[in-house]
Structures are given as C-alpha cells and as structure tokens.
Design a protein around this motif. Structure first.
Motif, PDB file in Angstrom:
ATOM      1  N   GLU A   1      -4.880   0.460   3.095  1.00  0.00           N
ATOM      2  CA  GLU A   1      -5.675   0.330   1.880  1.00  0.00           C
ATOM      3  C   GLU A   1      -4.959  -0.442   0.782  1.00  0.00           C
ATOM      4  OE1 GLU A   1      -3.616   4.370   2.007  1.00  0.00           O
ATOM      5  OE2 GLU A   1      -4.709   3.062   3.392  1.00  0.00           O
ATOM      6  N   PHE A   2      -3.623  -0.543   0.878  1.00  0.00           N
ATOM      7  CA  PHE A   2      -2.851  -1.223  -0.166  1.00  0.00           C
ATOM      8  C   PHE A   2      -2.353  -2.590   0.283  1.00  0.00           C
ATOM      9  CE2 PHE A   2      -0.622   2.474   1.689  1.00  0.00           C
ATOM     10  CZ  PHE A   2       0.161   1.807   2.628  1.00  0.00           C
TER      11      PHE A   2
ATOM     12  N   ALA B   1     -12.285 -14.261  -3.588  1.00  0.00           N
ATOM     13  CA  ALA B   1     -12.713 -12.909  -3.233  1.00  0.00           C
ATOM     14  C   ALA B   1     -13.076 -12.073  -4.446  1.00  0.00           C
ATOM     15  CB  ALA B   1     -11.606 -12.217  -2.443  1.00  0.00           C
ATOM     16  N   GLN B   2     -12.791 -12.553  -5.650  1.00  0.00           N
ATOM     17  CA  GLN B   2     -13.074 -11.763  -6.845  1.00  0.00           C
ATOM     18  C   GLN B   2     -14.565 -11.737  -7.126  1.00  0.00           C
ATOM     19  OE1 GLN B   2     -11.256 -13.073 -10.590  1.00  0.00           O
ATOM     20  NE2 GLN B   2     -10.898 -10.913 -11.121  1.00  0.00           N
ATOM     21  N   GLU B   3     -15.067 -10.569  -7.496  1.00  0.00           N
ATOM     22  CA  GLU B   3     -16.485 -10.424  -7.793  1.00  0.00           C
ATOM     23  C   GLU B   3     -16.773 -10.832  -9.237  1.00  0.00           C
ATOM     24  OE1 GLU B   3     -18.177  -6.788  -6.310  1.00  0.00           O
ATOM     25  OE2 GLU B   3     -16.688  -6.703  -4.694  1.00  0.00           O
ATOM     26  N   ALA B   4     -18.036 -11.016  -9.540  1.00  0.00           N
ATOM     27  CA  ALA B   4     -18.435 -11.611 -10.819  1.00  0.00           C
ATOM     28  C   ALA B   4     -17.951 -10.805 -12.017  1.00  0.00           C
ATOM     29  CB  ALA B   4     -19.954 -11.766 -10.858  1.00  0.00           C
ATOM     30  N   ASP B   5     -17.875  -9.480 -11.869  1.00  0.00           N
ATOM     31  CA  ASP B   5     -17.452  -8.652 -13.007  1.00  0.00           C
ATOM     32  C   ASP B   5     -15.949  -8.450 -13.076  1.00  0.00           C
ATOM     33  OD1 ASP B   5     -17.064  -6.981 -10.874  1.00  0.00           O
ATOM     34  OD2 ASP B   5     -18.139  -5.269 -11.721  1.00  0.00           O
ATOM     35  N   GLY B   6     -15.204  -9.108 -12.182  1.00  0.00           N
ATOM     36  CA  GLY B   6     -13.753  -9.022 -12.209  1.00  0.00           C
ATOM     37  C   GLY B   6     -13.154  -8.123 -11.150  1.00  0.00           C
ATOM     38  N   TYR B   7     -13.968  -7.337 -10.448  1.00  0.00           N
ATOM     39  CA  TYR B   7     -13.436  -6.423  -9.430  1.00  0.00           C
ATOM     40  C   TYR B   7     -12.819  -7.226  -8.297  1.00  0.00           C
ATOM     41  CZ  TYR B   7     -13.075  -2.589  -6.099  1.00  0.00           C
ATOM     42  OH  TYR B   7     -12.598  -1.657  -5.212  1.00  0.00           O
ATOM     43  N   LEU B   8     -11.664  -6.757  -7.820  1.00  0.00           N
ATOM     44  CA  LEU B   8     -10.971  -7.469  -6.753  1.00  0.00           C
ATOM     45  C   LEU B   8     -10.240  -6.458  -5.875  1.00  0.00           C
ATOM     46  CD1 LEU B   8     -10.122 -10.101  -5.413  1.00  0.00           C
ATOM     47  CD2 LEU B   8      -8.271 -10.308  -7.080  1.00  0.00           C
ATOM     48  N   ASN B   9     -10.779  -6.211  -4.699  1.00  0.00           N
ATOM     49  CA  ASN B   9     -10.145  -5.349  -3.711  1.00  0.00           C
ATOM     50  C   ASN B   9     -10.874  -5.550  -2.393  1.00  0.00           C
ATOM     51  OD1 ASN B   9      -9.745  -2.583  -2.182  1.00  0.00           O
ATOM     52  ND2 ASN B   9      -8.143  -2.691  -3.753  1.00  0.00           N
TER      53      ASN B   9
ATOM     54  N   TYR C   1      -3.326   0.355  -8.293  1.00  0.00           N
ATOM     55  CA  TYR C   1      -1.981  -0.049  -7.883  1.00  0.00           C
ATOM     56  C   TYR C   1      -1.967  -1.522  -7.483  1.00  0.00           C
ATOM     57  CZ  TYR C   1       1.922  -0.578  -4.582  1.00  0.00           C
ATOM     58  OH  TYR C   1       3.019  -1.032  -3.892  1.00  0.00           O
ATOM     59  N   CYS C   2      -2.913  -1.919  -6.647  1.00  0.00           N
ATOM     60  CA  CYS C   2      -2.970  -3.321  -6.217  1.00  0.00           C
ATOM     61  C   CYS C   2      -3.151  -4.250  -7.409  1.00  0.00           C
ATOM     62  CB  CYS C   2      -4.104  -3.518  -5.214  1.00  0.00           C
ATOM     63  SG  CYS C   2      -3.817  -2.767  -3.591  1.00  0.00           S
ATOM     64  N   LEU C   3      -4.011  -3.850  -8.337  1.00  0.00           N
ATOM     65  CA  LEU C   3      -4.233  -4.708  -9.505  1.00  0.00           C
ATOM     66  C   LEU C   3      -2.977  -4.803 -10.364  1.00  0.00           C
ATOM     67  CD1 LEU C   3      -7.862  -3.731 -10.564  1.00  0.00           C
ATOM     68  CD2 LEU C   3      -7.096  -5.776  -9.335  1.00  0.00           C
ATOM     69  N   GLY C   4      -2.192  -3.737 -10.425  1.00  0.00           N
ATOM     70  CA  GLY C   4      -0.942  -3.824 -11.167  1.00  0.00           C
ATOM     71  C   GLY C   4      -0.044  -4.917 -10.629  1.00  0.00           C
ATOM     72  N   HIS C   5       0.044  -5.026  -9.308  1.00  0.00           N
ATOM     73  CA  HIS C   5       0.851  -6.095  -8.719  1.00  0.00           C
ATOM     74  C   HIS C   5       0.208  -7.465  -8.951  1.00  0.00           C
ATOM     75  CE1 HIS C   5       4.180  -3.982  -6.977  1.00  0.00           C
ATOM     76  NE2 HIS C   5       3.393  -3.107  -6.389  1.00  0.00           N
TER      77      HIS C   5
END
Length: 660
Positions: free
Chosen positions: A80-81, A119-127, A149-153
């Motif tokens: 997941e990470f 891969a980033q979605e229109a509202d900024g979500y990325l995972n 956690y992923c976004l922190g990196h």
C-alpha cells in the motif's frame, strides 16, 4: 491552487524559519572526496539506476501508468505504500542533480515526474491504492493505508526539486501543491479529525510551507502533530504507541513504538515547534531525544530492538542478537537530530548523527551500491545466505545484503540521504561557520553582514583523525562569494566528538607567524580571527582503538565489551578466526587484560578459545565465574561494522564476551 515560491532557502533538506544555526546547502558546501565522497559517487553512479530498475521491474512505477489509464486496480503491484518509494527516488534524483548537474539524471527525473503527474486526479488526490472502483475509498484505512505518508514523501521530493532547481517546469512542485491543498481541505479545521498511522506528512507539509511560503501547510502540520496521542486510530495488538497515538507529543518522555514512525513524527514536531516558536514543544522533544539516546539506542546509533513491530523497546532493552535497528530508523534519527542541532546548536546531536551515519547508513549498502541491509543486527549467530541477485527478498532478518525487498523503503532512503549529505556538514550563524561532520570539502558562504567565509577541508577521516581547514581568499566554483576581507574576523567552530579526549587544536598563520596549539575538550571549540588566505586550523582527534563497556542495566550484553575507533564501531567476524582455531564467534572470548591495537591498517584484539563442546553432559552454568577453557590467547583482526558481511557468509558480533 496556492503557489508562492521562495528561492532564498539553502539548497538543503531542512530550512527552518528560525533557529540557532542556519544550514549551509549544496551551493555552499561540496564534499570533494574521502569516505563520504566515495559513497556519494557509488550512489550517483550505481544506486540510483538500480532503484529505478527495480521500481520498474516490480511494477511500482507502472502503478502510476495504470492509474493514468484508468485500469486500476487490475495489475497493481506492491504494498500500500509503494508510491512512497517512487517519491523518495525522485527526491534522491533532485539532490543528486543539485550536487552534480547530471543531464541524464535530469532526463530521468522529468520522465518519472510526468508519469506521476498523469496519475493525479483533478482535485489533487494522488494514490494508486485507494479511491477507485473496487479499491478502498479514500482515507478509509488511516491506520495502515499510508495515503498521507506517501504524500509526505511527495512533498519532500517537490521541496528538493524546488531548492535545487527553483522554478523548474517539470511540474513536480505543482503536483505537490495540489495534493497539499486537498490535504488541508480534508483534514484541516472543520475537516476530518484524524491522523495517518505512519507519520511523515508532518515533515513534508512543514518543509513545503517553507518552500512555498504558504502558512496553511505549517498549520496543517501542527494540527497533525497535536492530534497524536488522542487515540483516534484503532487499537492494535501492539497498542496505539505503535502509531505514537497513545500519549500526546508534548507529554511523551521518550521515543516509543515503531522506530521509523517515531523519528519521523519527532522531526515533523521539531519543524512545527521551531517555525511556530513553540518552546514547550521543542523542550519536550529535547527531553525525548535525551532519554532515547541514553537508554534506547544501540552503540551503532541504531534504534529499534523489536522485530515483530519494528519498534523501540523499553529502557535498557537492547539485545544485540535481536537488534532490529532498521536502516530507515537511522535515517529518521538523523532527520530528528539535525533539526534539534539547528534549533539549539548542541554538539551532542551532531555526535549521534556521526555515529548513525558511519554505523547504520554506511552499513546498509554493499560496496557496489546495489544490495542493502534492511535491519542491522549486532550479532549474527548463523552465517548468512547469499541473496539471489534477481529476487525480491522478504524484509527484516539480517543475513547478507539483498538487492531488493518486498518492503523496500531502505534503498531509496539511503539514496536520498547520501545525495543530500553535503547539506549536513556545516552551518552558519551571525558570526561564523560551524563544521559538524568531517570530510574533504569546500565551504563558501557569506554571513548576513557581508563577511565572506571561504575554506577547504582536507582529511582522511575516519582513517586518520587529522582535519585540516585552510582559509581561502577566492570564491571557487560556487559563485556567491568574492575576495575575503583580511580585516574581517569571523568564528570557526569545530566539533570535538564526545569520545575524543585529548584532542588538540593548532593554528598556523600563512604569514609565517608563530603557531598556536592547545588541548581541547569534547564539545564545540571556537577559533576567532581575521583569517587570511592560507591560514590553517588543524584539529587532531585521538584515534587509538578503545574498549567500551555497556551500562550494567542492559541485561543482554552484561559481561561483554565493544571495540571502537573514532566514530566507527568494530565487529568480530568468524572468517577472521582461523588462527584462533575457531569457526564461530561464539567460540571465543576477549582475553583478560587485552587492549586493542593497530597494525597493517587493521584493529586487532587478543581472544581465547572456549572450545565447541557439544557433549550432552555439558552444563552451561558454573559458580564463581569459571575461566574459559584454553589458556593461550591469539591475536585476531576486527572489521569496521559497516564492512561486515562483505567477504561472504559469516557469524559476527559487536559485543564480545570478556574472559573472567
């Protein structure tokens, strides 16, 4: 979308708004060779390419392509990470580009950024793990999902790129800012009152605030820090302390729980404390560091004594053979210690950084930079098994270095640390420059009032304890300084490590005037003068090998000793025991009265064989401290701990039983 870029920060991973010391970045300090220069070269030449190759072959980069194509979750690979390893790789690339201006790395960075951005979605979500049909909903598994956690990196990668190439048009900073704005909207005041099960977003947000000038990011980092310890995460078998969600950060007395999480949270909390002027929080963190170093840290600087939960043990719970000492925990410890050093200037924080660099970070990668230790045991009871160079290894247990792991957080963590290491050597204040770590280097900076500081460091440290600092009147290749003013004094501060009793400081003016020499105590030593071109300051650190004994409250190693030389911890390997008639480190003890010595470029000790009696009648307990069998002692060599397991399978120990 918020976008306010500030380009005055140093080219460094940490750029606090306040503090006792200002870090000197890559544009002001360059490592030019030696122990760390060699490792940086291998990192840039081999490790970065190796990491990208495995990110591709494992499918972790391909996850972003599938997200962009709308085909997830089919074909998604990795834990997941796994997204975070791509971001750490991007951060490492950014620092290496800042260090070398390598055009090929620039091309590689841009190619990976384009795949991430798609891969980033229109509202900024990325995972790549959550948020799509037949995937878990966004933010639905804050204990284990690692989305924040992923976004922190990601944020740290974007900061590295902005600091090394301000205003670059690759789009990485914009991707990070869109994601950060979403985090603030989702988790800010009036949003989800929650935290991530793995701290890291706090560090990323605080540094992104510094890079962009956006105060909301710092405020969000503060909210996350203050929410820890309120029990918002589900309880688990190891307790909420695993997530640092059992006690508020301000009330904790030591680092606890998962060692990487604990250090990342402490680093983020230090950022928040410094930039918000929160003296209470900073004081609490200093107290936690003190107790953790005094009672929960291995002689190598490693942290984490539990395998099952990768966690700190209780005070004095430091078993050598079960030492987890995860490489990433060492990186996190450096992050935390560096922030405290910048805030207050205490040389003890630099001491721990040095110990951890030489005995954890340097230990993880193989000499070719293509295999790694995940955990760093201090006692290998059975010979390791050579890793398959094409396979992906299970994590955790120390054997021999492996090229990749199912959880491969450590390789890119080491890579980003080595690529940015120039920025951990020196700092400045209003009156001079402080040199904290020793390596051949060039230092060029200007103090706030315009005084020029320019000097070069020559040393073979840690092979030799001599560090020579030569003042320069020219700007060198870094462009920010001109001719040094001969009548402008400034203060050079050098760190004398805590182990360096009997160190000597010498000043030799270039004009042929009388030299000055004096003994200096461990801590910070200052020399202030109007340095002229060619003036030399020389620090001589005593490098005689020494015996270190553990606190008697550390039950697991009572009756044992360790050998150290300078900043390096040494280890005994079974491959060196032939002359002692032994095949295993379990079959020898340190001879009574022996002192370590040096010859042929190695450290030697005298050991006595205790035999290997497999008789069923043998009883391993005796009253009165029985002497070992075998009267003769034999001299055997040791290896620096960071070099262990480089000559094939062996048993190994750092803590050696002493003969009674």
């Amino acid at each position: 979308m918020t976008m306010q870029t500030t380009t005055t920060a140093p080219q460094a991973p940490v750029a606090p708004a306040h503090g006792r010391l200002r870090p000197l970045g890559q544009e002001e300090v360059r490592i030019t060779g030696g122990f760390w220069g060699d490792r940086q070269a291998v990192n840039g030449r081999n490790t970065l390419a190796h990491i990208e190759s495995r990110l591709e072959s494992e499918g972790w980069l391909g996850n972003f392509d599938r997200a962009a194509a709308g085909t997830l979750p089919e074909g998604r690979r990795g834990r997941e990470f796994s997204d975070s390893e791509v971001y750490k790789y991007l951060e490492a690339l950014a620092w290496e580009i800042g260090r070398t201006d390598d055009a090929d790395l620039e091309t590689r960075l841009r190619a990976v950024v384009s795949r991430v951005a798609a891969a980033q979605e229109a509202d900024g979500y990325l995972n790549t793990m959550f948020g799509r049909p037949r995937q878990g909903p966004r933010w639905s598994d804050l204990e284990w999902g690692h989305e924040l956690y992923c976004l922190g990196h990601l944020f740290q990668a974007a900061v590295a790129r902005e600091r090394t190439r301000p205003g670059a048009d690759d789009g990485l900073l914009q991707v990070a800012v869109r994601a950060a704005d979403l985090v603030c909207a989702e988790f800010g005041p009036g949003g989800r009152d929650a935290i991530c099960g793995h701290a890291e977003v706090e560090v990323g947000l605080a540094e992104l605030a510094r890079a962009t000038g956006e105060p909301r990011y710092l405020e969000q980092a503060r909210l996350f820090v203050d929410r820890h310890g309120r029990g918002t995460l589900r309880d688990i078998e190891w307790g909420r302390k695993y997530f640092q969600d059992d006690v508020p950060v301000r009330d904790a007395t030591a680092l606890r729980g998962h060692a990487v999480r604990a250090n990342y949270l402490a680093a983020g909390a230090a950022d928040v404390a410094v930039d918000t002027g929160d003296a209470e929080l900073l004081g609490a963190l200093r107290g936690q560091w003190d107790r953790t170093v005094a009672r929960r840290t291995y002689i190598t600087g490693g942290q984490g004594s539990h395998h099952q939960d990768e966690a700190f043990g209780e005070d004095w719970e430091l078993p050598a053979d079960r030492a987890y000492s995860e490489t990433c925990a060492g990186v996190g410890s450096i992050m935390f210690s560096w922030r405290l050093l910048l805030a207050g200037g205490d040389p003890r924080h630099a001491d721990l950084i040095e110990r951890t660099l030489y005995n954890v970070v340097a230990t993880s990668p193989a000499p070719d930079g293509r295999a790694f230790f995940y955990a760093n045991t201090l006692h290998q009871r059975v010979p390791g098994v050579p890793a398959d160079g094409d396979a992906t290894s299970p994590r955790a247990s120390s054997s021999l270095r492996a090229p990749w792991f199912e959880v491969s957080c450590c390789p890119p963590n080491v890579a980003r640390t080595l690529a940015s290491l120039d920025a951990y050597l020196a700092t400045a204040d209003d009156d001079g420059v402080q040199l904290h770590q020793y390596a051949p280097a060039s230092v060029r900076t200007t103090l706030p009032d315009g005084r020029v500081v320019a000097f070069d460091v020559a040393t073979e440290y840690p092979a030799s304890g001599r560090i020579r600092v030569t003042s320069s009147a020219s700007s060198g290749a870094y462009g920010r300084v001109g001719a040094a003013a001969a009548d402008a004094p400034w203060t050079l501060t050098l760190r004398v490590p805590s182990w360096a009793r009997g160190a000597r400081l010498r000043f030799a003016p270039a004009n042929g005037g009388p030299a000055e020499e004096r003994e200096v105590e461990p801590g910070a030593v200052e020399i202030r003068r109007a340095f002229g071109a060619g003036d030399i300051v020389e620090l001589e650190l005593p490098m005689t090998p020494r015996i270190s004994s553990p606190d008697p409250r550390i039950d697991a190693i009572r009756g044992c000793v360790a050998i150290e030389r300078g900043p390096e911890v040494y280890a005994l390997e079974s491959v060196d025991l032939a002359t002692a008639g032994a095949a295993d480190v379990a079959d020898v003890v340190l001879a009574a009265g022996t002192r370590p010595s040096e010859r042929d470029g190695r450290v030697w000790i005298d050991v006595m064989s205790v035999g290997a009696d497999d008789s069923a009648a043998t009883w391993p307990y005796a009253g009165g401290g029985a002497a070992p069998r075998g009267a003769a002692s034999v001299s055997v060599p040791l290896v620096p701990y960071h070099e262990w397991a480089e000559r094939g399978p062996s048993t190994m120990r750092v803590w050696i039983p002493a003969a009674t």
